[in-house]
Structure formats: structure tokens, C-alpha cells
Design a protein around this motif. Structure first.
Motif, mmCIF file in Angstrom:
data_model
loop_
_atom_site.group_PDB
_atom_site.id
_atom_site.type_symbol
_atom_site.label_atom_id
_atom_site.label_comp_id
_atom_site.label_asym_id
_atom_site.label_seq_id
_atom_site.Cartn_x
_atom_site.Cartn_y
_atom_site.Cartn_z
ATOM 1 N N UNK A 224 0.826 -1.223 0.000
ATOM 2 C CA UNK A 224 0.000 0.000 0.000
ATOM 3 C C UNK A 224 0.855 1.266 0.000
ATOM 4 N N UNK A 225 2.160 1.085 -0.169
ATOM 5 C CA UNK A 225 3.060 2.253 -0.131
ATOM 6 C C UNK A 225 3.449 2.685 -1.535
ATOM 7 N N UNK A 226 3.439 3.987 -1.766
ATOM 8 C CA UNK A 226 3.922 4.554 -3.024
ATOM 9 C C UNK A 226 5.090 5.476 -2.678
ATOM 10 N N UNK A 227 6.254 5.160 -3.224
ATOM 11 C CA UNK A 227 7.475 5.906 -2.913
ATOM 12 C C UNK A 227 7.879 6.686 -4.151
ATOM 13 N N UNK A 228 8.066 7.987 -3.993
ATOM 14 C CA UNK A 228 8.375 8.855 -5.128
ATOM 15 C C UNK A 228 9.711 9.559 -4.953
ATOM 16 N N UNK A 229 10.445 9.678 -6.071
ATOM 17 C CA UNK A 229 11.617 10.545 -6.200
ATOM 18 C C UNK A 229 12.649 10.425 -5.084
ATOM 19 N N UNK A 230 13.199 9.240 -4.855
ATOM 20 C CA UNK A 230 14.332 9.202 -3.921
ATOM 21 C C UNK A 230 15.512 9.978 -4.525
ATOM 22 N N UNK A 231 16.053 10.929 -3.785
ATOM 23 C CA UNK A 231 17.181 11.705 -4.317
ATOM 24 C C UNK A 231 18.149 12.090 -3.208
ATOM 25 N N UNK A 232 19.334 12.452 -3.627
ATOM 26 C CA UNK A 232 20.391 12.800 -2.693
ATOM 27 C C UNK A 232 21.180 13.952 -3.290
ATOM 28 N N UNK A 233 22.202 14.376 -2.570
ATOM 29 C CA UNK A 233 23.067 15.454 -3.065
ATOM 30 C C UNK A 233 24.489 14.957 -3.217
ATOM 31 N N UNK A 234 25.154 15.513 -4.197
ATOM 32 C CA UNK A 234 26.547 15.153 -4.440
ATOM 33 C C UNK A 234 27.407 15.503 -3.221
ATOM 34 N N UNK A 235 28.447 14.686 -3.021
ATOM 35 C CA UNK A 235 29.428 14.971 -1.978
ATOM 36 C C UNK A 235 30.818 15.003 -2.602
ATOM 37 N N UNK B 296 7.132 12.982 4.157
ATOM 38 C CA UNK B 296 8.063 13.668 3.269
ATOM 39 C C UNK B 296 9.420 13.790 3.945
ATOM 40 N N UNK B 297 10.433 13.282 3.289
ATOM 41 C CA UNK B 297 11.812 13.502 3.724
ATOM 42 C C UNK B 297 12.388 14.519 2.758
ATOM 43 N N UNK B 298 12.724 15.709 3.264
ATOM 44 C CA UNK B 298 13.096 16.820 2.387
ATOM 45 C C UNK B 298 14.055 17.740 3.120
ATOM 46 N N UNK B 299 14.781 18.582 2.354
ATOM 47 C CA UNK B 299 15.709 19.527 2.998
ATOM 48 C C UNK B 299 14.996 20.358 4.070
ATOM 49 N N UNK B 300 15.651 20.503 5.198
ATOM 50 C CA UNK B 300 15.088 21.288 6.300
ATOM 51 C C UNK B 300 14.177 20.496 7.206
ATOM 52 N N UNK B 301 13.919 19.233 6.853
ATOM 53 C CA UNK B 301 13.019 18.421 7.662
ATOM 54 C C UNK B 301 13.577 17.032 7.891
ATOM 55 N N UNK B 302 12.688 16.070 7.952
ATOM 56 C CA UNK B 302 13.123 14.682 8.131
ATOM 57 C C UNK B 302 13.994 14.253 6.951
ATOM 58 N N UNK B 303 14.981 13.416 7.232
ATOM 59 C CA UNK B 303 15.837 12.928 6.156
ATOM 60 C C UNK B 303 16.550 11.655 6.579
ATOM 61 N N UNK B 304 17.045 10.947 5.591
ATOM 62 C CA UNK B 304 17.982 9.864 5.869
ATOM 63 C C UNK B 304 19.376 10.472 5.870
ATOM 64 N N UNK B 305 20.229 10.014 6.772
ATOM 65 C CA UNK B 305 21.593 10.515 6.845
ATOM 66 C C UNK B 305 22.533 9.334 6.669
ATOM 67 N N UNK C 74 25.348 19.405 -5.762
ATOM 68 C CA UNK C 74 25.498 19.705 -4.331
ATOM 69 C C UNK C 74 24.520 20.766 -3.846
ATOM 70 N N UNK C 75 24.183 21.732 -4.681
ATOM 71 C CA UNK C 75 23.313 22.812 -4.218
ATOM 72 C C UNK C 75 21.826 22.534 -4.366
ATOM 73 N N UNK C 76 21.450 21.364 -4.890
ATOM 74 C CA UNK C 76 20.045 21.110 -5.203
ATOM 75 C C UNK C 76 19.173 21.220 -3.957
ATOM 76 N N UNK C 77 18.032 21.874 -4.114
ATOM 77 C CA UNK C 77 17.118 22.067 -2.998
ATOM 78 C C UNK C 77 15.887 21.194 -3.110
#
Ligand code: CU
Length: 153
Positions: A28-39, A102-111, A146-149
Motif C-alpha cells: 500500500x506504499x507509493x514511494x516517489x523521487x528518492x534523491x540525494x546530493x553530491x558529496x 516527506x523527507x526533504x531539505x530542512x526536515x526529516x531525512x535519511x543521513x 550539491x546545491x540542489x534544494x
């Protein structure tokens, strides 16, 4: 000869195949747009963002993720203390029936801690999300500059 032609056609098809899906459905889960930033270098920490919608009638929880390219992957929540944003590790994040996490910049995220190599823009890496009820779900994160928001739609 027909067999060789067939193999060649298949190779051409594979070469032209689109990038892995940015939409993953699991139960029952729909997962959209997993993304990360360059390091810049191996050993750096990296982020993981995505949205998860629970289309079912039972509550779900995201417990975390396992990413092969990181020493450890944590679930972080960001809280604001005045102008200062602070991250803290959390055990899980709820996804209520009909709701979206929602896992997004400024909020919840995977680290991703202690990454094994630098994340190059345009590359992808695999992780397995862990859910309380759905169990493991494989996804691929698309690495943005790297700068993607936000995720490219
Ligand atoms: Cu963090």
C-alpha cells in the motif's frame, strides 16, 4: 544468425532503457523521487530524501534504511530552535493511513554516515528502506548537484 540478431536487438533495447523508476510501489506504499546530493569525498555524510504515501487503511512506520555505500544510515528529524536547525536521530517516522511522509531539505531525512565514495551528480545508489509492516523495500537514490534544494520532477 537470427539468434545473434536477437541478442543485438536486446542489447540496443537495454542501452535505450530509461533510468530506473522514480516511483516504487510496495503493498500500500507509493514511494516517489528518492534523491540525494553530491558529496566531495569518501567519508562524508550524505542525505536521502523521498516521499512515501500510505494508500492503505493501516498505519505504517518507516524504521530506517540500509545503504550499501554508507557505513551506517540513520533516520534524522530536524527541529528549529529559533534560527538554528538541529538534527536528531529518531527511531521511526509514522505514515498514517492516507498520509504522506516527506523527507526533504530542512526536515526529516535519511543521513548516510561514512560514505564509501564521493557521490557524483547524475549517479545513483541503492538503499533498502525498512518498514514496520511492509518490511524491506529496495529503492534507488538519484544524486543531484550539491546545491540542489529539491527533486527534479
Ligand atoms: Cu541529519
Amino acid at each position: 544468425m537470427p539468434r545473434l540478431a536477437h541478442a543485438t536487438a536486446l542489447l540496443a533495447l537495454l542501452a535505450a532503457a530509461p533510468a530506473p523508476p522514480e516511483r516504487v510501489e510496495a503493498g500500500k506504499l507509493v514511494i516517489l523521487h528518492p534523491w540525494s546530493r553530491a558529496t566531495a569525498a569518501a567519508g562524508a555524510s550524505a542525505v536521502g530524501y523521498l516521499t512515501i504515501t500510505n494508500t492503505g487503511t493501516a498505519p505504517e512506520r518507516l524504521l530506517g534504511a540500509d545503504c550499501a555505500n554508507a557505513g551506517m544510515t540513520m533516520l534524522h528529524a530536524t527541529t528549529r530552535d529559533g534560527a538554528v536547525a538541529r538534527m536528531r536521530a529518531v527511531e521511526s517516522l509514522p505514515i498514517p493511513p492516507g498520509g504522506t511522509l516527506t523527507l526533504a531539505p530542512g526536515g526529516n531525512h535519511l543521513m548516510l554516515m561514512d560514505t564509501r565514495e564521493a557521490l557524483a551528480p547524475g549517479s545513483r545508489f541503492a538503499c533498502t528502506l525498512r518498514f514496520a509492516h511492509q518490511g524491506p523495500v529496495a529503492v534507488e537514490f538519484a544524486v543531484q548537484p550539491a546545491g540542489a534544494a529539491k527533486a527534479p520532477m
